[in-house]
Write a protein that holds these residues in place. Structure first.
Motif, PDB file in Angstrom:
ATOM      1  N   THR A   1       0.840  -1.214   0.000  1.00  0.00           N
ATOM      2  CA  THR A   1       0.000   0.000   0.000  1.00  0.00           C
ATOM      3  C   THR A   1       0.871   1.258   0.000  1.00  0.00           C
ATOM      4  OG1 THR A   1      -0.125  -0.220   2.394  1.00  0.00           O
ATOM      5  CG2 THR A   1      -1.977  -1.123   1.120  1.00  0.00           C
ATOM      6  N   LYS A   2       1.829   1.317  -0.914  1.00  0.00           N
ATOM      7  CA  LYS A   2       2.740   2.474  -0.993  1.00  0.00           C
ATOM      8  C   LYS A   2       1.984   3.788  -1.221  1.00  0.00           C
ATOM      9  CE  LYS A   2       5.433   0.291  -4.075  1.00  0.00           C
ATOM     10  NZ  LYS A   2       5.247  -1.118  -3.923  1.00  0.00           N
ATOM     11  N   HIS A   3       0.839   3.707  -1.872  1.00  0.00           N
ATOM     12  CA  HIS A   3       0.069   4.919  -2.189  1.00  0.00           C
ATOM     13  C   HIS A   3      -0.356   5.697  -0.939  1.00  0.00           C
ATOM     14  CE1 HIS A   3      -2.999   1.894  -1.391  1.00  0.00           C
ATOM     15  NE2 HIS A   3      -3.856   2.889  -1.183  1.00  0.00           N
TER      16      HIS A   3
ATOM     17  N   GLY B   1       1.425   6.786   1.310  1.00  0.00           N
ATOM     18  CA  GLY B   1       2.413   7.834   1.523  1.00  0.00           C
ATOM     19  C   GLY B   1       2.504   8.849   0.402  1.00  0.00           C
ATOM     20  N   ASP B   2       1.596   8.799  -0.556  1.00  0.00           N
ATOM     21  CA  ASP B   2       1.601   9.733  -1.694  1.00  0.00           C
ATOM     22  C   ASP B   2       0.875  11.013  -1.308  1.00  0.00           C
ATOM     23  OD1 ASP B   2       1.308  11.133  -4.067  1.00  0.00           O
ATOM     24  OD2 ASP B   2       0.513   9.432  -5.194  1.00  0.00           O
ATOM     25  N   LYS B   3       1.594  12.121  -1.263  1.00  0.00           N
ATOM     26  CA  LYS B   3       0.988  13.395  -0.844  1.00  0.00           C
ATOM     27  C   LYS B   3      -0.072  13.882  -1.822  1.00  0.00           C
ATOM     28  CE  LYS B   3       4.613  16.393  -2.741  1.00  0.00           C
ATOM     29  NZ  LYS B   3       3.891  16.793  -3.916  1.00  0.00           N
ATOM     30  N   ASP B   4      -0.066  13.367  -3.036  1.00  0.00           N
ATOM     31  CA  ASP B   4      -1.051  13.782  -4.030  1.00  0.00           C
ATOM     32  C   ASP B   4      -2.308  12.911  -4.037  1.00  0.00           C
ATOM     33  OD1 ASP B   4       0.568  15.900  -4.960  1.00  0.00           O
ATOM     34  OD2 ASP B   4       1.696  14.514  -6.237  1.00  0.00           O
ATOM     35  N   LEU B   5      -2.343  11.913  -3.163  1.00  0.00           N
ATOM     36  CA  LEU B   5      -3.514  11.046  -3.074  1.00  0.00           C
ATOM     37  C   LEU B   5      -4.720  11.865  -2.634  1.00  0.00           C
ATOM     38  CD1 LEU B   5      -4.457   8.081  -3.298  1.00  0.00           C
ATOM     39  CD2 LEU B   5      -3.908   7.838  -0.883  1.00  0.00           C
ATOM     40  N   SER B   6      -5.805  11.733  -3.345  1.00  0.00           N
ATOM     41  CA  SER B   6      -6.997  12.549  -3.114  1.00  0.00           C
ATOM     42  C   SER B   6      -7.761  12.112  -1.869  1.00  0.00           C
ATOM     43  CB  SER B   6      -7.913  12.445  -4.335  1.00  0.00           C
ATOM     44  OG  SER B   6      -9.129  13.093  -4.107  1.00  0.00           O
ATOM     45  N   VAL B   7      -8.093  13.071  -1.020  1.00  0.00           N
ATOM     46  CA  VAL B   7      -8.896  12.774   0.170  1.00  0.00           C
ATOM     47  C   VAL B   7     -10.387  12.797  -0.139  1.00  0.00           C
ATOM     48  CG1 VAL B   7      -7.182  13.645   1.786  1.00  0.00           C
ATOM     49  CG2 VAL B   7      -8.980  15.166   0.988  1.00  0.00           C
ATOM     50  N   ASP B   8     -10.768  13.323  -1.292  1.00  0.00           N
ATOM     51  CA  ASP B   8     -12.190  13.441  -1.607  1.00  0.00           C
ATOM     52  C   ASP B   8     -12.736  12.227  -2.357  1.00  0.00           C
ATOM     53  OD1 ASP B   8     -11.137  13.779  -4.129  1.00  0.00           O
ATOM     54  OD2 ASP B   8     -11.786  15.850  -4.372  1.00  0.00           O
ATOM     55  N   GLY B   9     -11.909  11.195  -2.495  1.00  0.00           N
ATOM     56  CA  GLY B   9     -12.399   9.977  -3.120  1.00  0.00           C
ATOM     57  C   GLY B   9     -12.359  10.004  -4.632  1.00  0.00           C
ATOM     58  N   GLN B  10     -11.781  11.032  -5.228  1.00  0.00           N
ATOM     59  CA  GLN B  10     -11.695  11.119  -6.683  1.00  0.00           C
ATOM     60  C   GLN B  10     -10.640  10.139  -7.184  1.00  0.00           C
ATOM     61  OE1 GLN B  10     -13.804  12.930  -8.571  1.00  0.00           O
ATOM     62  NE2 GLN B  10     -14.804  13.436  -6.642  1.00  0.00           N
ATOM     63  N   THR B  11     -11.109   9.051  -7.769  1.00  0.00           N
ATOM     64  CA  THR B  11     -10.224   8.015  -8.281  1.00  0.00           C
ATOM     65  C   THR B  11     -10.934   7.285  -9.408  1.00  0.00           C
ATOM     66  OG1 THR B  11      -9.029   5.993  -7.711  1.00  0.00           O
ATOM     67  CG2 THR B  11     -11.029   6.440  -6.477  1.00  0.00           C
ATOM     68  N   GLU B  12     -10.166   6.527 -10.156  1.00  0.00           N
ATOM     69  CA  GLU B  12     -10.757   5.741 -11.241  1.00  0.00           C
ATOM     70  C   GLU B  12     -11.521   4.543 -10.693  1.00  0.00           C
ATOM     71  OE1 GLU B  12      -7.588   4.714 -13.890  1.00  0.00           O
ATOM     72  OE2 GLU B  12      -7.059   6.804 -14.246  1.00  0.00           O
ATOM     73  N   LEU B  13     -11.260   4.171  -9.448  1.00  0.00           N
ATOM     74  CA  LEU B  13     -11.909   3.013  -8.840  1.00  0.00           C
ATOM     75  C   LEU B  13     -13.128   3.429  -8.028  1.00  0.00           C
ATOM     76  CD1 LEU B  13      -8.734   1.184  -7.453  1.00  0.00           C
ATOM     77  CD2 LEU B  13      -9.955   0.694  -9.583  1.00  0.00           C
ATOM     78  N   SER B  14     -14.132   2.592  -8.030  1.00  0.00           N
ATOM     79  CA  SER B  14     -15.290   2.828  -7.165  1.00  0.00           C
ATOM     80  C   SER B  14     -14.907   2.465  -5.735  1.00  0.00           C
ATOM     81  CB  SER B  14     -16.471   1.962  -7.622  1.00  0.00           C
ATOM     82  OG  SER B  14     -16.210   0.596  -7.334  1.00  0.00           O
ATOM     83  N   ASP B  15     -15.709   2.891  -4.780  1.00  0.00           N
ATOM     84  CA  ASP B  15     -15.448   2.532  -3.388  1.00  0.00           C
ATOM     85  C   ASP B  15     -15.441   1.018  -3.208  1.00  0.00           C
ATOM     86  OD1 ASP B  15     -15.218   5.202  -2.755  1.00  0.00           O
ATOM     87  OD2 ASP B  15     -17.132   5.328  -1.698  1.00  0.00           O
ATOM     88  N   ALA B  16     -16.343   0.317  -3.892  1.00  0.00           N
ATOM     89  CA  ALA B  16     -16.391  -1.149  -3.790  1.00  0.00           C
ATOM     90  C   ALA B  16     -15.112  -1.768  -4.343  1.00  0.00           C
ATOM     91  CB  ALA B  16     -17.616  -1.696  -4.521  1.00  0.00           C
ATOM     92  N   GLU B  17     -14.597  -1.215  -5.435  1.00  0.00           N
ATOM     93  CA  GLU B  17     -13.348  -1.734  -6.016  1.00  0.00           C
ATOM     94  C   GLU B  17     -12.156  -1.458  -5.093  1.00  0.00           C
ATOM     95  OE1 GLU B  17     -14.252  -1.358 -10.800  1.00  0.00           O
ATOM     96  OE2 GLU B  17     -13.798   0.467  -9.664  1.00  0.00           O
ATOM     97  N   ILE B  18     -12.154  -0.287  -4.470  1.00  0.00           N
ATOM     98  CA  ILE B  18     -11.081   0.040  -3.520  1.00  0.00           C
ATOM     99  C   ILE B  18     -11.116  -0.941  -2.348  1.00  0.00           C
ATOM    100  CG2 ILE B  18     -10.288   1.742  -1.817  1.00  0.00           C
ATOM    101  CD1 ILE B  18     -11.231   3.912  -3.845  1.00  0.00           C
ATOM    102  N   ARG B  19     -12.299  -1.183  -1.805  1.00  0.00           N
ATOM    103  CA  ARG B  19     -12.436  -2.113  -0.680  1.00  0.00           C
ATOM    104  C   ARG B  19     -11.942  -3.498  -1.054  1.00  0.00           C
ATOM    105  NH1 ARG B  19     -15.306  -6.190   1.289  1.00  0.00           N
ATOM    106  NH2 ARG B  19     -15.641  -6.292   3.538  1.00  0.00           N
ATOM    107  N   LYS B  20     -12.364  -4.009  -2.227  1.00  0.00           N
ATOM    108  CA  LYS B  20     -11.943  -5.341  -2.651  1.00  0.00           C
ATOM    109  C   LYS B  20     -10.430  -5.397  -2.840  1.00  0.00           C
ATOM    110  CE  LYS B  20     -12.403  -8.929  -6.168  1.00  0.00           C
ATOM    111  NZ  LYS B  20     -11.133  -9.452  -5.751  1.00  0.00           N
TER     112      LYS B  20
END
Length: 138
Positions: A34-36, A38-57
Motif C-alpha cells: 500500500t505504498k500509495h 504515503g503519496d501526498k497527491d492522493l486525493s482525500v475526496d475519493g476522486q479516483t478511477e476506482l469505485s469505493d467497492a473496487e477500492i475495498r476489494k
C-alpha cells in the motif's frame, strides 16, 4: 515480507509525510503493498478511477496477501479502524504505531488482539521501533 501499511486517507492527510517516510523505510527490506498511502497527491475526496467497492476489494485482497499489517493510528480514521478490525477477523498479525501527542482510541487500545502497540515521539523513534519489531514477524 509483504506489508499492508494502513494510514488515514479520507479522515485527513495531516500525517502523510510520516506515512511516506515510514513506507520508504519499510520498503528497503520488505514489499509495502500500500505504498500509495504515503503519496501526498492522493486525493482525500475519493476522486479516483476506482469505485469505493473496487477500492475495498483491492485493499482486502492486499491485506489477505500481506504477512503483516502496520497501522499508523495517530489521526483518527474510520478506514484504519475498519482495516484493524478486518485484520483481527482474519487473524493477521498487526503492529500499531501511535504518536504520543494524541490519545489512542479505547476501541484499539482495549482490544486484546492488538498486543503490539508502540508509541513514538519522532519519525526517528518510529523507524527505530520498526527496525526492531518487524523482524520478529518473519
Amino acid at each position: 515480507m509483504k506489508i499492508y501499511f494502513s494510514g488515514s486517507i479520507r479522515g485527513g492527510r495531516e500525517n502523510v509525510e510520516i506515512y511516506r517516510e515510514l513506507i520508504e523505510y519499510l520498503n528497503q527490506n520488505n514489499e509495502v503493498l500500500t505504498k500509495h498511502i504515503g503519496d501526498k497527491d492522493l486525493s482525500v475526496d475519493g476522486q479516483t478511477e476506482l469505485s469505493d467497492a473496487e477500492i475495498r476489494k483491492r485493499d482486502i485482497d492486499w491485506m489477505k496477501e500481506a504477512d503483516l499489517v502496520i497501522a499508523e493510528t495517530s489521526n483518527p480514521s474510520l478506514g484504519v479502524g475498519y482495516e484493524l478490525a478486518y485484520a483481527e477477523k482474519i487473524n493477521k498479525p498487526v503492529l500499531i504505531l501511535h504518536n504520543k501527542r494524541t490519545k489512542l482510541s479505547a476501541m484499539i487500545n482495549g482490544t486484546e488482539y492488538f498486543k503490539d502497540i508502540n508509541y513514538y515521539s519522532s519519525i526517528e523513534e518510529a523507524r527505530h521501533i520498526l527496525g526492531e519489531k518487524v523482524q520478529n514477524y518473519l
